[in-house]
Design an enzyme around this catalytic site. Structure first.
Site, PDB file in Angstrom:
ATOM      1  CG  ASP A  12      -2.330   0.436   0.905  1.00  0.00           C
ATOM      2  OD1 ASP A  12      -2.657   0.514  -0.289  1.00  0.00           O
ATOM      3  OD2 ASP A  12      -3.103   0.709   1.840  1.00  0.00           O
TER       4      ASP A  12
ATOM      5  CG  ASP B 212      -8.139   0.230   3.029  1.00  0.00           C
ATOM      6  OD1 ASP B 212      -6.990  -0.231   3.038  1.00  0.00           O
ATOM      7  OD2 ASP B 212      -8.486   1.177   2.306  1.00  0.00           O
TER       8      ASP B 212
END
Length: 482
Positions: A333, A393
């Site tokens: 990420d 997420d």
């Protein structure tokens, strides 16, 4: 060079007048726009999109006098157009663009005499303005300040925490049924047939992360083709996930259990109707996915079902695998958000480009929970009318929460791991939103969620002196008894 977002407030001539707002891009070094509509001065809009206004001879004399004028982009600079418009009496210049809106730049030192407001607007918005408001339109410009906090984030927060908590709880229920089946030889074979879990080992975790990296890079270069592959996969996976979620609920209802026989197999009629409903939901979303007024609701429902089913189905065998998965995806990420801008030619991160749709592609990847922004601002019109949270997420920390819940079941620890990890996830989400509000730019949520959940789980295991069991996972489960 400065690129600032503002709003063109347009009003029709009807009674009462119909109004609508449109996105504009302007240069705050050239003009200062008011922050509100209080005491705003409206100008009649003159649509001259048939010309690019690179010569005063293109427009009849007196047509622009005391009006706001919209012309097409191209052939000459913004300030050259503005000088001509100002000389013909115009009070505002709008430049319609068929391409993506970009910064308004030019050498202002050679055009100090140009004082009228200049703004860039989408050509499609001019067309929409005529369709919605008619041919007689009055307009004004303003640029409200960006809100410090948007309450759509509260909705995002509730959806995310609910999905993670429910997914973890569902995984624990499945684990309890598995352990009961192990203790009861008569149920063991039946349970084995129903079991659909996939267990991640450290090797498969690393392979999974590598596949994610390759897929993201492929999307960056071949987005306009692969986006339809992702949409198709999402429709199929979300329909199956919605079916699994609703079938689990229906299975607890002791009515309507009539069956039909087909191909030597029996199936409940209500499950047939449920399958048709889930397929129809996915198809309706696929057809109307670009309808911003309500399609986001269906996408969020399908997305929550997908995340729930993923968290329940994908099984982390131990805390070691959780640490490897969450750690690698955190690096993934951060790299694709913060590091890739130093590599790409246009200086944009690969993650942000893929999320927004490279090259202005109108098709968006259906891999986010999205909620319309509730605070009115220019950013809502220009860039992000929705607050977004990626499925990753939710799913990635959710796998750790699910492991904590299963560990609670296996050790009969009164849900202490599950509750503490869920709270840690909620704290990580709040921290993400705080940093987002302070920095005014998108954040990789895993940067805050991963440390919060991993550290909290480790502290609970250490405090309870169960770190060795927690780290190794399933090696001690054989002795479980009901």
């Amino acid at each position: 060079v400065a690129a600032d977002e503002g709003i063109l407030h347009a009003s029709g001539s009807g009674v009462p007048p119909v109004t609508k707002d449109y996105c504009i891009i302007y240069n705050s070094n050239w003009v200062s726009l008011p922050k509100t509509l209080d005491n705003a001065t409206f100008l009649t809009l003159e649509n001259l999109t048939s010309t690019v206004l690179c010569s005063s001879s293109e427009v009849p004399s007196g047509l622009m006098k005391d009006k706001a004028v919209v012309v097409m982009r191209g052939n000459c600079t913004f300030l050259e157009k503005a000088r001509i418009a100002q000389s013909l009496g115009a009070k505002m210049l709008l430049i319609a663009s068929k391409s993506r809106l970009s910064a308004i730049s030019d050498n202002k030192t050679d055009f100090e005499d140009v004082t009228l407001p200049i703004a860039l607007i989408r050509y499609n918005d001019i067309v929409d303005m005529q369709l919605v408001l008619g041919n007689e339109v009055n307009v004004t410009l303003y640029s409200p300040p960006l809100p410090e906090f948007d309450y759509s984030m509260v909705v995002i927060f509730l959806i995310a925490v609910f999905t993670v908590a429910l997914g973890g709880y569902w995984s624990g229920v499945a684990e309890l049924e598995n352990l009961k089946a192990v203790a009861s030889p008569g149920e063991r074979e039946t349970r084995r047939k129903k079991e659909e879990n996939v267990t991640f080992t450290p090797v498969t975790v690393i392979l999974f992360v590598v596949i994610c990296c390759v897929m993201l890079v492929l999307l960056y270069f071949f987005y306009r083709w692969l986006v339809y592959v992702i949409i198709s996969v999402f429709c199929l996976a979300s329909a199956m996930s919605l079916y699994n979620c609703l079938a689990a609920l229906i299975g607890e209802i002791p009515i309507g259990q009539c069956r039909v026989t087909c191909c030597n197999k029996t199936i409940e009629v209500r499950l047939i109707f449920l399958a048709v409903f889930c397929i129809a939901a996915a198809v309706v979303w696929a057809v109307f996915r670009n309808e911003d007024r309500w399609a986001w609701i269906l996408q969020d429902i399908l997305g929550v079902a997908f995340c729930l089913n993923f968290i329940k189905t994908l099984k982390m065998p131990n805390f070691k695998s959780c640490v490897i998965l969450l750690g690698l995806l955190l690096l993934y990420d951060v790299f694709f958000v913060f590091i890739t801008p130093f590599i790409t030619k246009n200086g944009a991160s690969i993650m942000v480009e893929v999320a927004a749709g490279p090259f202005g592609n109108s098709e968006k990847l259906p891999v986010v929970i999205r909620v319309p922004r509730l605070e009115h601002s220019a950013s809502t019109l220009c860039d992000l009318p929705f607050s977004l949270l990626g499925f990753g997420d939710i799913i990635v920390p959710g796998l750790l929460v699910a492991y904590c819940r299963r560990f609670d079941v296996q050790t009969r620890s009164s849900s202490v791991y599950y509750i503490s990890c869920t709270i840690a996830y909620a704290v990580g989400m709040v921290l993400t939103f705080v940093v987002l509000a302070l920095m005014k730019m998108g954040q990789p949520a895993l940067l805050y969620l991963v440390p919060c959940t991993l550290i909290t789980s480790s502290l609970v295991a250490w405090r309870r002196k169960e770190m060795k069991k927690f780290w190794k996972g399933s090696s001690y489960q054989v002795g479980w008894m009901p």
